[in-house]
Design a protein around this motif. Sequence first.
Motif, mmCIF file in Angstrom:
data_model
loop_
_atom_site.group_PDB
_atom_site.id
_atom_site.type_symbol
_atom_site.label_atom_id
_atom_site.label_comp_id
_atom_site.label_asym_id
_atom_site.label_seq_id
_atom_site.Cartn_x
_atom_site.Cartn_y
_atom_site.Cartn_z
ATOM 1 N N GLU A 249 0.830 -1.214 0.000
ATOM 2 C CA GLU A 249 0.000 0.000 0.000
ATOM 3 C C GLU A 249 0.863 1.264 0.000
ATOM 4 O O GLU A 249 0.466 2.292 -0.557
ATOM 5 N N VAL A 250 2.051 1.181 0.587
ATOM 6 C CA VAL A 250 2.929 2.358 0.622
ATOM 7 C C VAL A 250 3.409 2.695 -0.796
ATOM 8 O O VAL A 250 3.290 3.828 -1.255
ATOM 9 N N VAL A 251 3.937 1.679 -1.507
ATOM 10 C CA VAL A 251 4.489 1.971 -2.844
ATOM 11 C C VAL A 251 3.383 2.238 -3.866
ATOM 12 O O VAL A 251 3.557 3.072 -4.764
ATOM 13 N N ILE A 252 2.247 1.583 -3.723
ATOM 14 C CA ILE A 252 1.132 1.846 -4.651
ATOM 15 C C ILE A 252 0.674 3.303 -4.474
ATOM 16 O O ILE A 252 0.432 4.016 -5.453
ATOM 17 N N GLY A 253 0.609 3.760 -3.240
ATOM 18 C CA GLY A 253 0.229 5.158 -2.964
ATOM 19 C C GLY A 253 1.220 6.127 -3.606
ATOM 20 O O GLY A 253 0.825 7.143 -4.192
ATOM 21 N N MET A 254 2.513 5.788 -3.526
ATOM 22 C CA MET A 254 3.542 6.659 -4.119
ATOM 23 C C MET A 254 3.370 6.750 -5.632
ATOM 24 O O MET A 254 3.493 7.826 -6.232
ATOM 25 N N ILE A 255 3.096 5.607 -6.268
ATOM 26 C CA ILE A 255 2.961 5.588 -7.734
ATOM 27 C C ILE A 255 1.678 6.305 -8.161
ATOM 28 O O ILE A 255 1.670 7.073 -9.132
ATOM 29 N N SER A 256 0.608 6.090 -7.412
ATOM 30 C CA SER A 256 -0.652 6.764 -7.720
ATOM 31 C C SER A 256 -0.451 8.281 -7.702
ATOM 32 O O SER A 256 -0.879 8.999 -8.607
ATOM 33 N N CYS A 257 0.248 8.751 -6.696
ATOM 34 C CA CYS A 257 0.524 10.178 -6.550
ATOM 35 C C CYS A 257 1.394 10.667 -7.714
ATOM 36 O O CYS A 257 1.127 11.716 -8.310
ATOM 37 N N ALA A 258 2.414 9.881 -8.080
ATOM 38 C CA ALA A 258 3.315 10.290 -9.172
ATOM 39 C C ALA A 258 2.567 10.352 -10.507
ATOM 40 O O ALA A 258 2.815 11.238 -11.322
#
Length: 193
Positions: A63-72
């Motif tokens: 969930e941490v990395v998916i959130g980062m990619i979604s934001c990017a």
Amino acid sequence: MLNLILFGPPGSGKGTQSEKLIAKYGLKHLSTGDILRSEIAQKTPLGLEAKNIMDKGQLVPDEVVIGMISCALETNPGAKGFLFDGFPRTSAQAEALDKLLELKGVSINRMLAMEVSEEELVNRLLKRGETSGRPDDNNEGVIRARIAEYHNKTAAVAEYYQKFDKVVRVKGEGGVDEIFQSLCNEIDAVMQV
Ligand code: AP5
Ligand code: MG
């Protein structure tokens, strides 16, 4: 829009080749490892949480990395395309990425998977660890833990994209320019379709 995943085990040359590929094709480079290291350098709460996990060579929660990619993806609406480096690293991340791209009406065009022997990976990372200051490079046990995470959790991501016939495998050993040329040949073939 051209969306590519540059895939391979730790030390396979994803970062090295990404720099050359984004310059040639004008893509936005999204490396979850680089984003996490920047969070650590800025001592953000996310960075502090991720540091302990990364220093052990383990994967940060999905969930941490998916959130980062979604934001990017949201903050780069005008991008010509994205080059994903070090993401997705689990099947859950791959499914999440496909959904995020679907919302934009696009999808992954190719996964370029670089293949390098384990002995070469360990040698490259130990050598870089002499000067890089990356805590996950300066200890052979941690390097081998990263490679084990790759086999246990990440290799399955290639099988996921194989189902959609999106994977091409490229020899990741030899000169940097020679490998770059092989990657470009594959990308040019996709762009002609
Ligand atoms: P990340 O930063 O992604 O690291 P990695 O994939 O483990 O490996 P590297 O980035 O070190 O290798 P690379 O393939 O980019 O190779 P490079 O070009 O640097 O991830 C770090 C950590 O963050 C993970 O362990 C995890 O904790 C966390 N994380 C990141 N993404 C995550 C995600 N999606 N989910 C969960 N957790 C995540 O090259 C390596 C060395 O080899 C360099 O010194 C280079 O100069 C040299 N080299 C390159 N090409 C050649 C060549 N052809 N011949 C000889 N040497 C070469
Ligand atoms: Mg890298």
